[in-house]
Motif scaffolding. Structure first.
Motif, PDB file in Angstrom:
ATOM      1  N   SER A   1       0.785  -1.242   0.021  1.00  0.00           N
ATOM      2  CA  SER A   1       0.016   0.097   0.015  1.00  0.00           C
ATOM      3  C   SER A   1       0.825   1.314  -0.153  1.00  0.00           C
ATOM      4  CB  SER A   1      -1.038  -0.036   1.192  1.00  0.00           C
ATOM      5  OG  SER A   1      -1.535  -1.170   1.179  1.00  0.00           O
ATOM      6  N   ALA A   2       2.068   1.462   0.752  1.00  0.00           N
ATOM      7  CA  ALA A   2       2.916   2.508   0.689  1.00  0.00           C
ATOM      8  C   ALA A   2       3.227   2.506  -0.645  1.00  0.00           C
ATOM      9  CB  ALA A   2       3.900   2.247   1.782  1.00  0.00           C
ATOM     10  N   PHE A   3       3.911   1.320  -1.222  1.00  0.00           N
ATOM     11  CA  PHE A   3       4.447   1.949  -2.365  1.00  0.00           C
ATOM     12  C   PHE A   3       3.324   2.197  -3.423  1.00  0.00           C
ATOM     13  CE2 PHE A   3       5.438   0.077  -6.774  1.00  0.00           C
ATOM     14  CZ  PHE A   3       6.929   0.529  -6.886  1.00  0.00           C
ATOM     15  N   ASN A   4       2.151   1.766  -3.406  1.00  0.00           N
ATOM     16  CA  ASN A   4       1.283   2.326  -4.426  1.00  0.00           C
ATOM     17  C   ASN A   4       0.978   3.813  -4.316  1.00  0.00           C
ATOM     18  OD1 ASN A   4       1.130  -0.278  -5.581  1.00  0.00           O
ATOM     19  ND2 ASN A   4      -0.811  -0.919  -4.637  1.00  0.00           N
ATOM     20  N   ARG A   5       0.905   4.102  -2.825  1.00  0.00           N
ATOM     21  CA  ARG A   5       0.705   5.467  -2.603  1.00  0.00           C
ATOM     22  C   ARG A   5       1.730   6.260  -3.131  1.00  0.00           C
ATOM     23  NH1 ARG A   5      -1.089   3.560   2.343  1.00  0.00           N
ATOM     24  NH2 ARG A   5       1.085   4.028   3.334  1.00  0.00           N
ATOM     25  N   THR A   6       2.915   5.895  -3.272  1.00  0.00           N
ATOM     26  CA  THR A   6       4.015   6.824  -4.149  1.00  0.00           C
ATOM     27  C   THR A   6       3.711   7.265  -5.420  1.00  0.00           C
ATOM     28  OG1 THR A   6       5.371   4.950  -4.654  1.00  0.00           O
ATOM     29  CG2 THR A   6       5.898   5.877  -2.545  1.00  0.00           C
ATOM     30  N   ALA A   7       2.592   6.676  -6.102  1.00  0.00           N
ATOM     31  CA  ALA A   7       2.369   6.889  -7.283  1.00  0.00           C
ATOM     32  C   ALA A   7       1.140   8.145  -7.369  1.00  0.00           C
ATOM     33  CB  ALA A   7       1.636   5.573  -8.016  1.00  0.00           C
ATOM     34  N   LEU A   8       0.677   8.532  -6.193  1.00  0.00           N
ATOM     35  CA  LEU A   8      -0.214   9.374  -6.460  1.00  0.00           C
ATOM     36  C   LEU A   8       0.331  10.702  -6.709  1.00  0.00           C
ATOM     37  CD1 LEU A   8      -2.668   8.775  -3.078  1.00  0.00           C
ATOM     38  CD2 LEU A   8      -3.145   8.677  -5.621  1.00  0.00           C
ATOM     39  N   GLY A   9      -0.242  11.398  -7.757  1.00  0.00           N
ATOM     40  CA  GLY A   9       0.220  12.802  -8.029  1.00  0.00           C
ATOM     41  C   GLY A   9       1.438  12.550  -9.157  1.00  0.00           C
ATOM     42  N   ARG A  10       2.039  11.286  -9.327  1.00  0.00           N
ATOM     43  CA  ARG A  10       2.806  11.489 -10.354  1.00  0.00           C
ATOM     44  C   ARG A  10       2.499  10.909 -11.821  1.00  0.00           C
ATOM     45  NH1 ARG A  10       6.367   6.895  -8.427  1.00  0.00           N
ATOM     46  NH2 ARG A  10       7.359   7.155 -10.294  1.00  0.00           N
ATOM     47  N   THR A  11       3.378  11.332 -12.694  1.00  0.00           N
ATOM     48  CA  THR A  11       2.927  10.792 -14.155  1.00  0.00           C
ATOM     49  C   THR A  11       3.699   9.500 -14.510  1.00  0.00           C
ATOM     50  OG1 THR A  11       2.319  13.175 -14.576  1.00  0.00           O
ATOM     51  CG2 THR A  11       3.003  11.382 -16.413  1.00  0.00           C
ATOM     52  N   ILE A  12       3.024   8.416 -14.769  1.00  0.00           N
ATOM     53  CA  ILE A  12       3.939   7.098 -14.737  1.00  0.00           C
ATOM     54  C   ILE A  12       3.288   6.541 -16.281  1.00  0.00           C
ATOM     55  CG2 ILE A  12       3.874   4.832 -14.082  1.00  0.00           C
ATOM     56  CD1 ILE A  12       3.175   6.071 -11.472  1.00  0.00           C
ATOM     57  N   ASP A  13       4.513   5.972 -16.906  1.00  0.00           N
ATOM     58  CA  ASP A  13       4.255   5.330 -18.225  1.00  0.00           C
ATOM     59  C   ASP A  13       3.305   3.983 -18.022  1.00  0.00           C
ATOM     60  OD1 ASP A  13       5.593   7.036 -19.684  1.00  0.00           O
ATOM     61  OD2 ASP A  13       7.232   5.801 -19.909  1.00  0.00           O
ATOM     62  N   VAL A  14       2.332   4.113 -18.747  1.00  0.00           N
ATOM     63  CA  VAL A  14       1.555   2.748 -18.700  1.00  0.00           C
ATOM     64  C   VAL A  14       1.328   2.216 -20.172  1.00  0.00           C
ATOM     65  CG1 VAL A  14      -0.819   2.121 -18.304  1.00  0.00           C
ATOM     66  CG2 VAL A  14       0.214   3.807 -16.834  1.00  0.00           C
ATOM     67  N   LEU A  15       1.606   0.843 -20.175  1.00  0.00           N
ATOM     68  CA  LEU A  15       1.029   0.153 -21.318  1.00  0.00           C
ATOM     69  C   LEU A  15      -0.192  -0.259 -21.245  1.00  0.00           C
ATOM     70  CD1 LEU A  15       1.926  -1.327 -24.119  1.00  0.00           C
ATOM     71  CD2 LEU A  15       2.896  -3.299 -22.631  1.00  0.00           C
ATOM     72  N   PHE A  16      -1.020   0.372 -22.169  1.00  0.00           N
ATOM     73  CA  PHE A  16      -2.493  -0.343 -22.353  1.00  0.00           C
ATOM     74  C   PHE A  16      -2.849  -1.794 -23.081  1.00  0.00           C
ATOM     75  CE2 PHE A  16      -2.485   4.199 -21.339  1.00  0.00           C
ATOM     76  CZ  PHE A  16      -3.389   4.254 -20.359  1.00  0.00           C
ATOM     77  N   ASP A  17      -3.561  -2.457 -22.376  1.00  0.00           N
ATOM     78  CA  ASP A  17      -3.604  -3.677 -22.798  1.00  0.00           C
ATOM     79  C   ASP A  17      -5.088  -4.195 -23.034  1.00  0.00           C
ATOM     80  OD1 ASP A  17      -4.349  -4.526 -20.083  1.00  0.00           O
ATOM     81  OD2 ASP A  17      -2.341  -5.528 -19.965  1.00  0.00           O
ATOM     82  N   ARG A  18      -6.260  -3.543 -22.368  1.00  0.00           N
ATOM     83  CA  ARG A  18      -7.443  -4.163 -22.382  1.00  0.00           C
ATOM     84  C   ARG A  18      -8.557  -3.117 -22.029  1.00  0.00           C
ATOM     85  NH1 ARG A  18      -5.363  -5.535 -17.860  1.00  0.00           N
ATOM     86  NH2 ARG A  18      -6.634  -5.730 -15.819  1.00  0.00           N
ATOM     87  N   PRO A  19      -9.928  -3.315 -22.477  1.00  0.00           N
ATOM     88  CA  PRO A  19     -10.785  -2.465 -21.928  1.00  0.00           C
ATOM     89  C   PRO A  19     -10.982  -2.622 -20.620  1.00  0.00           C
ATOM     90  CG  PRO A  19     -11.537  -3.761 -23.862  1.00  0.00           C
ATOM     91  CD  PRO A  19     -10.224  -4.495 -23.441  1.00  0.00           C
ATOM     92  N   GLY A  20     -11.513  -1.786 -19.776  1.00  0.00           N
ATOM     93  CA  GLY A  20     -11.824  -1.858 -18.284  1.00  0.00           C
ATOM     94  C   GLY A  20     -13.140  -2.449 -18.312  1.00  0.00           C
ATOM     95  N   ARG A  21     -13.705  -2.647 -17.040  1.00  0.00           N
ATOM     96  CA  ARG A  21     -15.072  -3.173 -16.934  1.00  0.00           C
ATOM     97  C   ARG A  21     -16.124  -2.145 -17.051  1.00  0.00           C
ATOM     98  NH1 ARG A  21     -13.636  -5.257 -11.654  1.00  0.00           N
ATOM     99  NH2 ARG A  21     -12.766  -7.277 -11.849  1.00  0.00           N
ATOM    100  N   LYS A  22     -15.555  -0.863 -16.904  1.00  0.00           N
ATOM    101  CA  LYS A  22     -16.752   0.097 -17.036  1.00  0.00           C
ATOM    102  C   LYS A  22     -16.710   0.706 -18.530  1.00  0.00           C
ATOM    103  CE  LYS A  22     -17.032   1.945 -12.263  1.00  0.00           C
ATOM    104  NZ  LYS A  22     -16.154   2.772 -11.608  1.00  0.00           N
ATOM    105  N   PRO A  23     -17.856   1.147 -19.332  1.00  0.00           N
ATOM    106  CA  PRO A  23     -17.740   1.599 -20.621  1.00  0.00           C
ATOM    107  C   PRO A  23     -16.786   2.911 -20.661  1.00  0.00           C
ATOM    108  CG  PRO A  23     -19.799   1.512 -19.921  1.00  0.00           C
ATOM    109  CD  PRO A  23     -19.254   1.054 -18.709  1.00  0.00           C
ATOM    110  N   GLY A  24     -15.786   2.935 -21.736  1.00  0.00           N
ATOM    111  CA  GLY A  24     -15.021   3.913 -21.961  1.00  0.00           C
ATOM    112  C   GLY A  24     -13.800   3.908 -21.329  1.00  0.00           C
ATOM    113  N   GLN A  25     -13.593   2.664 -20.565  1.00  0.00           N
ATOM    114  CA  GLN A  25     -12.385   2.759 -19.524  1.00  0.00           C
ATOM    115  C   GLN A  25     -11.392   1.832 -20.231  1.00  0.00           C
ATOM    116  OE1 GLN A  25     -12.853   0.723 -15.608  1.00  0.00           O
ATOM    117  NE2 GLN A  25     -12.492   2.707 -14.748  1.00  0.00           N
ATOM    118  N   ILE A  26     -10.016   2.164 -20.134  1.00  0.00           N
ATOM    119  CA  ILE A  26      -9.040   1.257 -20.795  1.00  0.00           C
ATOM    120  C   ILE A  26      -8.093   1.008 -19.663  1.00  0.00           C
ATOM    121  CG2 ILE A  26      -7.412   0.991 -22.403  1.00  0.00           C
ATOM    122  CD1 ILE A  26     -10.076   1.353 -23.492  1.00  0.00           C
ATOM    123  N   VAL A  27      -7.499  -0.064 -19.742  1.00  0.00           N
ATOM    124  CA  VAL A  27      -6.691  -0.512 -18.582  1.00  0.00           C
ATOM    125  C   VAL A  27      -5.365  -0.997 -19.033  1.00  0.00           C
ATOM    126  CG1 VAL A  27      -6.297  -2.022 -16.356  1.00  0.00           C
ATOM    127  CG2 VAL A  27      -8.642  -1.695 -17.225  1.00  0.00           C
TER     128      VAL A  27
END
Ligand code: SAM
Ligand code: SF4
Length: 477
Positions: free
Chosen positions: A387-413
């Protein structure tokens, strides 16, 4: 009826355990595709069901027998409906308990070990004429030379991330582990074969490769110069293949971390700064009893070498609690090690004695209640670090490789370099692209944010919107 005009036959594969099994399941499907088999998501109505099993802990292997009980009912129903259903047990339980499966579960038609599944068509034919077929040898010729390549269609359907086996088996013989017995001696595939596989995947839209092996950094495959290449050198070569934007590997062993691997982490942008490096215990006494052949300090030094080369690197690990002889102070040493390293994730397991391993003959000294309590304590610590590691991501800009649609319409994960799922609102044209995401919020293990820059215009998505390989490890095995 000629084979070409036969209706497709339905194949259902259920895989348990490690990434090697996920990969093997895909290669089984590739092997059976020329026989007219098409994968289906459910065992109901399937002509062929394969259980691709895991033997690593008792719970994993016992699952097979309860699943076979359910399949017996499905097979009987198929017979009443005038259809046939063949049942295959593959994987490490098949290897370890071949004859026992045949004895305990008459519903099974074929039992095939992990080194022999390229013979599936012949084994199914043999079962048809002889009733059952069993093959659990470690053949002299390796299976890779016989496996058909996946079709373009199959590669695309599996998504933008793919596993490639580079090494199999293990010669380490940790006293608790069945792998050296079920997967056999360590063997590496030649560099040229690995390059061919990765090129073919890249040409068909794969962007991320996870190199897998039971002990992946023990890799020593023959290179173009006729000499064994260390794992790091292989990574340098693969990073140059057009289309491949991310490289990962699993599972590595602390004893086999040599300098080219560290250099690769320093030099290669494509090599993700997230390493699964199991340690099992923080106590030198227990590490010795486990035959890990390294101390807790050796492990700390390996971590330091990675961190010196790549300061943003993060680690995950595997731990076993309740190994025979583990006293309170040994467990305390494990907690101390976890506290010192600071993991982004980790898996922990209660020790499970496996028949045939040296530890199975050791006197078990930790009560079930103590084991449970230690597991909870360790998992709470790991959870708080994650959890502490994940919190360090907040507010930062991070590279993401997109691979699939999310559960909600219009969402990509997609996934961050640290395998955290990251969600944005966007068009599915971004699938297959690496884009910067500014992280706004966090929900347990998932990040939510917005694209910090727009996708390359006109770049087509390489995959159907249903694609997306699962590449989070399942229980770290
Ligand atoms: N090769 C890797 C290594 O050296 O750490 C691990 C491979 S093993 C397939 C995956 C994990 O399962 C191990 O790291 C260990 O934590 C766990 N494991 C293996 N045998 C086990 C046993 N008998 N009881 C409990 N956990 C076990
Ligand atoms: Fe080999 Fe890993 Fe099993 Fe040890 S735990 S025997 S290194 S596969």
């Amino acid at each position: 009826m000629p084979e070409s005009r036969m209706p497709p036959r339905k194949l259902h594969i259920k895989s348990y355990g490690c990434q090697m099994n996920v990969y093997d399941a895909q290669r089984m499907a590739d092997t059976l595709a020329p026989e007219g088999y098409v994968e289906t998501a459910s065992a109901e109505g399937a002509d062929l069901v394969i259980l691709n099993t895991c033997h690593i802990r008792e719970k994993a292997s016992e699952k097979v027998y309860s699943e076979l009980g359910r399949l017996r009912a499905a097979k009987e129903q198929a017979a009443r409906d005038g259809r046939g259903m063949n049942i295959v047990v593959a994987g490490c339980v098949a290897q370890a308990e071949g004859e026992e499966i045949i004895r305990r579960a008459p519903v099974v038609d074929v039992v095939v070990g992990p080194q022999s599944y390229h013979h599936l068509p012949q084994l199914l034919a043999r079962a048809k004429t002889c009733g059952r077929a069993l093959e659990t040898e470690f053949p002299v010729a390796d299976k890779f030379g016989f496996l058909p390549q996946p079709s373009r269609q199959a590669i695309r359907a599996r998504g933008i991330s793919a596993f490639v086996t580079v090494q199999e088996g293990c010669d380490k013989f940790c006293t608790f582990c069945v792998v050296p017995y079920t997967r056999g001696a360590e063997a590496s595939r030649p560099v040229a074969k690995v390059i061919d596989d990765v090129r073919r995947l890249a040409d068909n839209g794969v962007r991320e490769i996870t190199l897998i092996g039971q002990n992946v950094n023990a890799y020593h495959g023959e290179g173009s110069d006729g000499r064994p290449w260390p794992f790091g050198k292989l990574l340098y070569r693969l990073a140059g293949i057009p289309g491949i934007v991310r490289l990962r590997y699993s599972t590595s062993h602390p004893r086999d971390v040599e300098d080219t691997l560290i250099d690769a982490h320093r030099d290669l942008d494509a090599l993700m700064p997230f390493v699964h490096l199991p340690v099992q215990s923080g106590s030198d006494r227990i590490l010795a009893a486990m035959n890990r052949r390294h101390t807790a300090d050796d492990y700390r030094r390996v971590i330091d070498r990675f961190r010196d080369a790549r300061p943003d690197i993060a680690f995950s690990s595997d731990f076993i609690v309740g190994f025979p002889g583990e006293a309170e102070e040994d467990f305390a040493a494990t907690l101390a090690l976890v506290g010192q390293i600071g993991y982004a994730a980790a898996y922990s397991f209660k020790y499970s004695p496996r028949p045939g391993t040296p530890a199975a003959d050791m006197q078990e000294t930790v009560s079930t209640a103590d084991m449970d309590q230690r597991l909870v304590q360790l998992q709470n610590l790991i959870d708080s670090q994650q959890s502490a590691f994940n919190r360090t991501a907040l507010g930062r800009t991070i590279d993401v490789l997109f691979d699939r649609p999310g559960r909600k319409p219009g969402q990509i994960v997609g996934r961050t370099p640290y395998l955290q799922p990251a969600h944005v609102e966007a068009s599915d044209a971004i699938i297959g692209q690496v884009l910067p995401v500014t992280v706004a919020s966090l929900e347990r293990y998932s990040l939510f944010g917005t694209l910090a820059s727009q996708p390359a215009s006109g770049e087509p998505s390489n995959h159907a919107a249903t694609g997306g390989a699962q590449f989070q490890t399942t229980a770290g095995v």
